[in-house]
Design an enzyme around this catalytic site. Structure first.
Site, PDB file in Angstrom:
ATOM      1  N   ASN A   7      81.860  32.054  29.500  1.00  0.00           N
ATOM      2  CA  ASN A   7      82.417  33.403  29.403  1.00  0.00           C
ATOM      3  C   ASN A   7      83.901  33.285  29.739  1.00  0.00           C
ATOM      4  O   ASN A   7      84.272  33.216  30.912  1.00  0.00           O
ATOM      5  CB  ASN A   7      81.686  34.334  30.378  1.00  0.00           C
ATOM      6  CG  ASN A   7      82.162  35.768  30.270  1.00  0.00           C
ATOM      7  OD1 ASN A   7      83.091  36.080  29.527  1.00  0.00           O
ATOM      8  ND2 ASN A   7      81.538  36.647  31.023  1.00  0.00           N
ATOM      9  N   ARG A  90      80.140  33.913  25.254  1.00  0.00           N
ATOM     10  CA  ARG A  90      80.133  35.376  25.232  1.00  0.00           C
ATOM     11  C   ARG A  90      81.406  35.836  24.525  1.00  0.00           C
ATOM     12  O   ARG A  90      82.509  35.419  24.871  1.00  0.00           O
ATOM     13  CB  ARG A  90      80.124  35.895  26.663  1.00  0.00           C
ATOM     14  CG  ARG A  90      80.103  37.398  26.698  1.00  0.00           C
ATOM     15  CD  ARG A  90      80.127  37.919  28.109  1.00  0.00           C
ATOM     16  NE  ARG A  90      80.024  39.365  28.068  1.00  0.00           N
ATOM     17  CZ  ARG A  90      80.117  40.135  29.132  1.00  0.00           C
ATOM     18  NH1 ARG A  90      80.302  39.613  30.325  1.00  0.00           N
ATOM     19  NH2 ARG A  90      80.026  41.436  29.020  1.00  0.00           N
ATOM     20  N   HIS A 179      78.218  45.715  26.607  1.00  0.00           N
ATOM     21  CA  HIS A 179      77.108  45.275  27.465  1.00  0.00           C
ATOM     22  C   HIS A 179      75.832  45.085  26.621  1.00  0.00           C
ATOM     23  O   HIS A 179      74.716  45.164  27.145  1.00  0.00           O
ATOM     24  CB  HIS A 179      76.770  46.305  28.576  1.00  0.00           C
ATOM     25  CG  HIS A 179      77.871  46.561  29.563  1.00  0.00           C
ATOM     26  ND1 HIS A 179      78.217  47.839  29.966  1.00  0.00           N
ATOM     27  CD2 HIS A 179      78.696  45.727  30.216  1.00  0.00           C
ATOM     28  CE1 HIS A 179      79.208  47.771  30.835  1.00  0.00           C
ATOM     29  NE2 HIS A 179      79.519  46.492  31.005  1.00  0.00           N
ATOM     30  N   LEU A 210      74.627  49.740  35.337  1.00  0.00           N
ATOM     31  CA  LEU A 210      75.580  50.356  36.264  1.00  0.00           C
ATOM     32  C   LEU A 210      76.173  49.272  37.159  1.00  0.00           C
ATOM     33  O   LEU A 210      75.499  48.746  38.056  1.00  0.00           O
ATOM     34  CB  LEU A 210      74.881  51.421  37.114  1.00  0.00           C
ATOM     35  CG  LEU A 210      74.041  52.463  36.337  1.00  0.00           C
ATOM     36  CD1 LEU A 210      73.368  53.429  37.297  1.00  0.00           C
ATOM     37  CD2 LEU A 210      74.892  53.216  35.313  1.00  0.00           C
ATOM     38  N   GLY A 211      77.408  48.916  36.886  1.00  0.00           N
ATOM     39  CA  GLY A 211      78.083  47.895  37.680  1.00  0.00           C
ATOM     40  C   GLY A 211      79.528  48.304  37.853  1.00  0.00           C
ATOM     41  O   GLY A 211      79.830  49.492  37.948  1.00  0.00           O
ATOM     42  N   ARG A 242      87.701  52.485  35.467  1.00  0.00           N
ATOM     43  CA  ARG A 242      87.903  53.097  34.139  1.00  0.00           C
ATOM     44  C   ARG A 242      87.435  54.550  34.146  1.00  0.00           C
ATOM     45  O   ARG A 242      86.432  54.875  34.785  1.00  0.00           O
ATOM     46  CB  ARG A 242      87.135  52.305  33.079  1.00  0.00           C
ATOM     47  CG  ARG A 242      87.830  51.020  32.691  1.00  0.00           C
ATOM     48  CD  ARG A 242      86.986  50.210  31.729  1.00  0.00           C
ATOM     49  NE  ARG A 242      86.349  49.091  32.401  1.00  0.00           N
ATOM     50  CZ  ARG A 242      85.359  48.368  31.891  1.00  0.00           C
ATOM     51  NH1 ARG A 242      84.879  48.656  30.697  1.00  0.00           N
ATOM     52  NH2 ARG A 242      84.854  47.363  32.562  1.00  0.00           N
ATOM     53  N   ARG A 286      79.923  49.720  47.342  1.00  0.00           N
ATOM     54  CA  ARG A 286      79.553  49.532  48.751  1.00  0.00           C
ATOM     55  C   ARG A 286      80.585  50.182  49.668  1.00  0.00           C
ATOM     56  O   ARG A 286      80.249  50.836  50.646  1.00  0.00           O
ATOM     57  CB  ARG A 286      79.432  48.042  49.074  1.00  0.00           C
ATOM     58  CG  ARG A 286      78.150  47.440  48.551  1.00  0.00           C
ATOM     59  CD  ARG A 286      78.175  45.948  48.570  1.00  0.00           C
ATOM     60  NE  ARG A 286      79.107  45.432  47.576  1.00  0.00           N
ATOM     61  CZ  ARG A 286      79.109  44.193  47.123  1.00  0.00           C
ATOM     62  NH1 ARG A 286      78.249  43.328  47.589  1.00  0.00           N
ATOM     63  NH2 ARG A 286      79.978  43.806  46.209  1.00  0.00           N
ATOM     64  N   ASN A 336      71.033  47.233  43.032  1.00  0.00           N
ATOM     65  CA  ASN A 336      71.158  47.182  44.496  1.00  0.00           C
ATOM     66  C   ASN A 336      71.374  48.526  45.168  1.00  0.00           C
ATOM     67  O   ASN A 336      71.644  48.565  46.358  1.00  0.00           O
ATOM     68  CB  ASN A 336      72.332  46.269  44.882  1.00  0.00           C
ATOM     69  CG  ASN A 336      72.127  44.861  44.408  1.00  0.00           C
ATOM     70  OD1 ASN A 336      71.218  44.197  44.862  1.00  0.00           O
ATOM     71  ND2 ASN A 336      72.941  44.412  43.471  1.00  0.00           N
ATOM     72  N   GLU A 385      72.367  38.164  31.260  1.00  0.00           N
ATOM     73  CA  GLU A 385      73.048  37.982  29.979  1.00  0.00           C
ATOM     74  C   GLU A 385      73.146  36.500  29.615  1.00  0.00           C
ATOM     75  O   GLU A 385      73.049  36.132  28.446  1.00  0.00           O
ATOM     76  CB  GLU A 385      74.451  38.598  30.048  1.00  0.00           C
ATOM     77  CG  GLU A 385      74.406  40.106  30.198  1.00  0.00           C
ATOM     78  CD  GLU A 385      75.704  40.705  30.692  1.00  0.00           C
ATOM     79  OE1 GLU A 385      76.553  41.003  29.859  1.00  0.00           O
ATOM     80  OE2 GLU A 385      75.862  40.876  31.917  1.00  0.00           O
TER      81      GLU A 385
HETATM   82  P1  AMP Z   1      78.643  44.141  38.545  1.00  0.00           P
HETATM   83  O1  AMP Z   1      79.808  44.592  37.735  1.00  0.00           O
HETATM   84  O2  AMP Z   1      77.340  44.248  37.830  1.00  0.00           O
HETATM   85  O3  AMP Z   1      78.839  42.805  39.207  1.00  0.00           O
HETATM   86  O4  AMP Z   1      78.512  45.195  39.770  1.00  0.00           O
HETATM   87  C1  AMP Z   1      79.506  45.337  40.743  1.00  0.00           C
HETATM   88  C2  AMP Z   1      79.197  46.578  41.595  1.00  0.00           C
HETATM   89  O5  AMP Z   1      77.899  46.434  42.149  1.00  0.00           O
HETATM   90  C3  AMP Z   1      80.168  46.796  42.746  1.00  0.00           C
HETATM   91  O6  AMP Z   1      80.633  48.123  42.746  1.00  0.00           O
HETATM   92  C4  AMP Z   1      79.314  46.571  43.960  1.00  0.00           C
HETATM   93  O7  AMP Z   1      79.653  47.429  44.989  1.00  0.00           O
HETATM   94  C5  AMP Z   1      77.929  46.864  43.491  1.00  0.00           C
HETATM   95  N1  AMP Z   1      76.990  46.112  44.309  1.00  0.00           N
HETATM   96  C6  AMP Z   1      76.780  44.803  44.294  1.00  0.00           C
HETATM   97  N2  AMP Z   1      75.889  44.443  45.252  1.00  0.00           N
HETATM   98  C7  AMP Z   1      75.547  45.564  45.870  1.00  0.00           C
HETATM   99  C8  AMP Z   1      74.687  45.879  46.950  1.00  0.00           C
HETATM  100  N3  AMP Z   1      74.000  44.929  47.569  1.00  0.00           N
HETATM  101  N4  AMP Z   1      74.586  47.187  47.312  1.00  0.00           N
HETATM  102  C9  AMP Z   1      75.269  48.161  46.668  1.00  0.00           C
HETATM  103  N5  AMP Z   1      76.109  47.912  45.631  1.00  0.00           N
HETATM  104  C10 AMP Z   1      76.251  46.647  45.254  1.00  0.00           C
END
Ligand code: AMP
Length: 398
Positions: A7, A90, A179, A210-211, A242, A286, A336, A385
């Protein structure tokens, strides 16, 4: 079989060496600061991470550093690069040219190049990764896996924008969605959890990725019928930094008031907006949860806005599909964030959605967290992925 999954970003490159049949990852890591100086972080399960500063003027040196460490007698996991059977890349934007993954040849590279105007930040970096691999491993089959491909089954009413039609015909302006590899993986897992993997006809699944970046997709009969991201990955629900969907009038208004040019404006919408923009605290969920717990009203507002928009899109996609069998949560926040999941589905009881508070306390594993009497299943499914990329690569290379 060993597939090297790549990637490539503009100054970074992530890699995983994995077996596409079992999903076992023998090594993974990250090259950073390519074009500046260069650092490699290499991880092997059960061993200490190796971090080394290695000059990486271009992606070619980065790939070479990855191959060197993979075959290193101490830190490596294979004896020779002959043990790498194929390479999967990717690629962000496949435009209308790619509805599925593709064995990389000159025609494929030319088509990815043609998509650069649609993915100006990512496609050039993805191509650098491809070319670097071709240079150092000229005889290995290479495969491109597109973030947009899984969404190409959308019907015209979902992908067309209500602007003059000529921009679609002449300039390919339409909804593409991103995604896609994640949506494809989790929707396939969800079909399996529903016992419908061989019989997807009639199933209705809403996937919430949701990330840091977030998108939802409506998957009917195993195929995407709508998704929240658009021509680019700025659209849909608010994200870490964003803005998600906004009224285009805002651009003209703020550009007029502050004299921003379009680059400055887009920088604000891409890098300074989303939950970071509302809260002024962080783009990391977090940090937001911690700040909200201590009474920070704007951090709470950012979370409320995010959860509200996700909930609204779930309602919209249930309407679009005429119902829903399963809602899937995936990616960092989806996997999470039990409180966030619970809040997102609260109030959807009228649709037959009922979460089990105890089951929902899970993090990071594949599980049904719906109450036994819920009409709609609620799945938490860690995305993978890389496994999808490895499997597509293996299938095409074989
Ligand atoms: P990603 O883009 O999928 O890597 O997701 C990143 C997001 O996931 C960040 O905003 C983190 O705060 C959230 N995240 C990752 N691990 C945790 C966790 N253990 N508890 C709450 N949010 C999390």
């Amino acid at each position: 079989m060993n597939v090297l999954v790549i990637n490539a970003g503009s100054s970074s490159l992530k890699y995983q060496l994995m077996c596409p049949d079992t999903g076992d990852v023998s090594a993974k890591g990250l090259c950073e600061r390519i074009g500046i100086d260069g650092r490699l972080t290499h991880k092997v399960p059960g061993r200490e991470n190796v971090v080394s500063d290695i000059p990486m003027p271009t992606h070619a040196e980065a790939i070479q550093a990855v191959l060197n460490i993979l075959v290193d007698p101490v830190s490596g996991v294979i004896k020779s690069t002959d043990e790498i059977d194929a390479v999967g890349h990717r690629v962000l934007h496949g435009g209308m040219a790619f509805t599925e993954s593709c064995l990389i040849d000159d025609a494929c590279i030319a088509a990815i190049e043609k998509c650069i105007p649609l993915g100006p930040l990512h496609n050039p970096a993805n191509l650098m990764g491809i070319r670097a691999c071709q240079a150092v491993m000229p005889n290995k089959p290479q495969v491109a896996v597109f973030d947009t491909a899984f969404h190409m089954t959308m019907p015209p009413k979902a992908y067309i924008y209500a602007i003059p039609y000529e921009y679609y015909e002449k300039d390919d302006v339409r909804r593409y969605g991103f995604h896609g590899t994640s949506h494809r993986y989790v929707s396939a897992r969800a079909l399996k959890m529903l016992g419908r993997e061989n019989n997807p006809e009639g199933t209705k699944i809403i996937c919430c990725h949701l990330g840091n970046g977030s998108s939802l997709s409506a998957v009917k009969d195993g195929k995407v019928v709508d998704t929240t991201m658009g021509l680019g990955p700025l659209a849909g629900v608010p994200m870490g930094t964003r803005c998600g969907d906004i009224d285009a009038t805002i651009l003209e208004y703020l550009m007029g008031r502050y004299g921003y040019d379009i680059k400055e404006m887009l920088n604000i919408l891409n890098k300074k907006s989303g939950v970071l923009g509302i809260s002024g605290v962080s783009s990391d969920f977090r940090d937001l949860e911690a700040a909200a717990e201590q009474g920070n009203a704007r951090a709470q507002l950012a979370l409320d806005k995010f959860m509200y928009e996700v909930k609204k899109d779930i309602g919209a996609y249930a309407a679009a599909m005429g119902g829903v069998d399963a809602i899937v949560f995936t990616a960092g926040v989806g996997e999470n964030g039990p409180e966030l999941r619970e809040e997102v589905v609260s109030g959807l009881e009228y649709m037959g959605v009922k979460i089990d508070h105890e089951k929902n306390q899970t993090r990071g594993k594949e599980v049904d967290v719906a109450a036994d009497d819920s009409k709609v299943r609620i799945f938490v499914i860690p995305t993978n992925e890389e496994l999808m990329i490895a499997q597509d690569t293996a299938a095409l290379a074989r």
